[in-house]
Design a protein around this motif. Structure first.
Motif, PDB file in Angstrom:
ATOM      1  N   ALA A   1     -30.932  59.964  69.447  1.00  0.00           N
ATOM      2  CA  ALA A   1     -31.971  59.276  68.675  1.00  0.00           C
ATOM      3  C   ALA A   1     -31.507  57.897  68.239  1.00  0.00           C
TER       4      ALA A   1
ATOM      5  N   HIS B   1     -38.022  61.851  67.049  1.00  0.00           N
ATOM      6  CA  HIS B   1     -36.635  62.298  66.915  1.00  0.00           C
ATOM      7  C   HIS B   1     -36.425  63.084  65.625  1.00  0.00           C
TER       8      HIS B   1
ATOM      9  N   LEU C   1     -33.028  57.505  60.013  1.00  0.00           N
ATOM     10  CA  LEU C   1     -32.581  58.508  60.975  1.00  0.00           C
ATOM     11  C   LEU C   1     -31.339  59.231  60.458  1.00  0.00           C
TER      12      LEU C   1
ATOM     13  N   LEU D   1     -39.008  57.295  65.979  1.00  0.00           N
ATOM     14  CA  LEU D   1     -38.329  57.882  64.829  1.00  0.00           C
ATOM     15  C   LEU D   1     -38.982  59.210  64.445  1.00  0.00           C
TER      16      LEU D   1
END
Length: 473
Positions: free
Chosen positions: A184, A164, A305, A161
């Motif tokens: 991602a 990305h 994300l 995470l």
């Protein structure tokens, strides 16, 4: 120092380790009993060296780029480094103020490929050559044990995470950002497919790349496209009203009507996460054909994300909007002097025509009816002139009532015909314009070309206005 005993102590502990990390920790602990040094083991995890075991220092680097520092140099080259005075080595990464010497050896797999490094740093005199031999022998045993246990530790989901998130923040364009967000989502969730739906200007659309890897992703995009904007809007609204959702992986239970297109595409596992604000954000779908049950932690990571992706997207759009405002005339929306200067600097002699345009009698409009009326005239004329130009022609506002069109032509008479078309478009608005046309001469600066177009324009003014004149070649 009995160096053979050091090797025996470490070698005895290695077979008892059940994980690669435990093997590294046992190695460091055993070494620390004999070596008054700062000791660390760094293993390759994805694209960095991660410190998995260390002792003898107040602080260590958690991760190091593959070629950074002496450890990165040793890892990249696969060759041992013995540094008698770290002050003389520009690659030294300081971790404590009293370190004087360093021995760093590669940790190799049985095939001789580097998978990490074993690093020892001394603050007191030491027999570096002897410790080099010990370190190399221990690193060989450690490398073999790590491989036997399955290799270096995998990148954790939190590390993924973080990696990305950095890629999203650094994406240069919206296309790159959406592509990175989809990649991602697949990587962090470990599911096969990811699709973004964006509610742009109240017309939901699929975002990101159209040439996607994976058959499932292609089928999902096809089914959602067939379902249409209204269905996409309902899916977005559902997620923003009720929050993120995921499947339980239980067979025999029908999906909701909103999710029917996904079921038709073959989706059996789904995480649906809202993106951005309810009035202009979207929805991130992460899916798989396998019958799984995503855990809440996975959903939370996808939510993080999605939040990072939206923040980066909003920033890109804000910067683009500010850049557009900075390069555009706020009244007409046309580009102005700065972009015009860049454009004419790239003019092609004999082919790029400059059309200098001036509104006839504009001062009278301002003096008689006021500046608001004058502004309305300029906006109306700008739209009319844009509509009369061809695709690829460019119109700039470079002064109060002064415009310039930059067009590509094959002959001077073609430029004149386009100028006459602009004059006719102006007449349909109830106003008239004077237009001077010039084509750059070989070796002539763009500024001189524009001056010749202006001179032709003033000749039109002197002859009664509402006309077109070509500057002499």
């Amino acid at each position: 120092m009995d160096l053979q005993r050091v090797i025996r102590d470490v070698t005895v502990r290695l077979p008892m380790a059940s994980t690669a990390v435990e093997a590294c920790q046992d190695t460091v602990t055993a070494l620390a009993r004999h070596a008054p040094a700062t000791i660390s083991v760094l293993l390759q995890v994805h694209d960095r060296l991660r410190c998995v075991a260390a002792t003898g220092s107040w602080q260590v680097f958690a991760t190091v780029p593959p070629k950074a520092g002496i450890v990165g140099r040793v890892y990249a080259s696969g060759r041992t480094a013995v540094v008698a005075d770290v002050a003389d080595d520009p690659d030294y990464l300081p971790i404590r103020p009293d370190v004087t010497a360093e021995v760093c050896v590669p940790v190799l797999d049985p095939a001789g490929r580097p998978i990490g490094v074993l690093d020892l740093q001394w603050c007191a005199p030491a027999d570096l050559d002897a410790w080099r031999d010990v370190a190399e022998r221990l690193a060989a045993r450690l490398g073999a044990r790590i491989v036997a246990l399955g290799g270096p530790p995998a990148e954790s989901r939190s590390e993924k995470l973080l990696r990305h998130a950095a890629a999203l923040t650094g994406a240069p364009t919206e296309w790159d950002l959406l592509t990175a967000a989809i990649a991602a989502a697949r990587d962090v969730s470990t599911l096969a497919a990811a699709v973004l739906i964006l509610a742009d200007r109240d017309t939901p659309r699929l975002g990101g790349p159209t040439a996607v890897p994976g058959e499932l992703e292609s089928r999902i995009r096809a089914e959602l496209t067939e379902a249409g904007p209204a269905a996409l809007g309902r899916m977005i609204g559902r997620a923003h009203r009720n929050g993120a959702g995921y499947t339980l992986g239980e067979a025999g239970h029908p999906p909701t009507a909103d999710h029917a297109p996904l079921a038709r595409a073959g989706v059996r596992t789904l995480v649906a996460v809202p993106v951005g604000p309810p009035d202009g954000g979207g929805l991130l779908l992460v899916a798989d054909e396998r019958l799984l049950r995503p855990d809440p932690t996975t959903v939370n990571l996808i939510e993080l994300l999605a939040g990072q992706a939206w923040s980066a997207l909003d920033l890109l759009r804000t910067v683009a909007r500010l850049r557009e405002q900075a390069s555009s005339d706020p009244l007409t929306g046309l580009r102005h002097t700065g972009p015009f200067g860049q454009r004419i600097a790239a003019a092609t002699p004999g082919r790029t025509a400059l059309l200098a345009i001036d509104v006839d009698g504009f001062k009278t409009v301002n003096d008689t009816y006021g500046h608001q009326a004058g502004d309305r005239v300029l906006v109306g004329l700008a739209r009319a002139l844009e509509g009369a130009l061809r695709h690829g022609d460019e119109l700039y506002r470079i002064g109060g009532d002064e415009f310039v069109a930059v067009i590509e032509v094959s002959r001077p008479d073609e430029a004149v015909r386009i100028a006459e078309r602009l004059a006719e478009a102006a007449r349909r608005t109830g106003r008239t314009i004077s237009v001077g046309v010039a084509l750059p001469r070989s070796g002539e600066s763009p500024e001189v070309t524009l001056r010749r177009a202006d001179q032709a324009l003033y000749q039109v003014k002197r002859q009664g206005r509402d006309g077109v004149r070509l500057a002499p070649a």
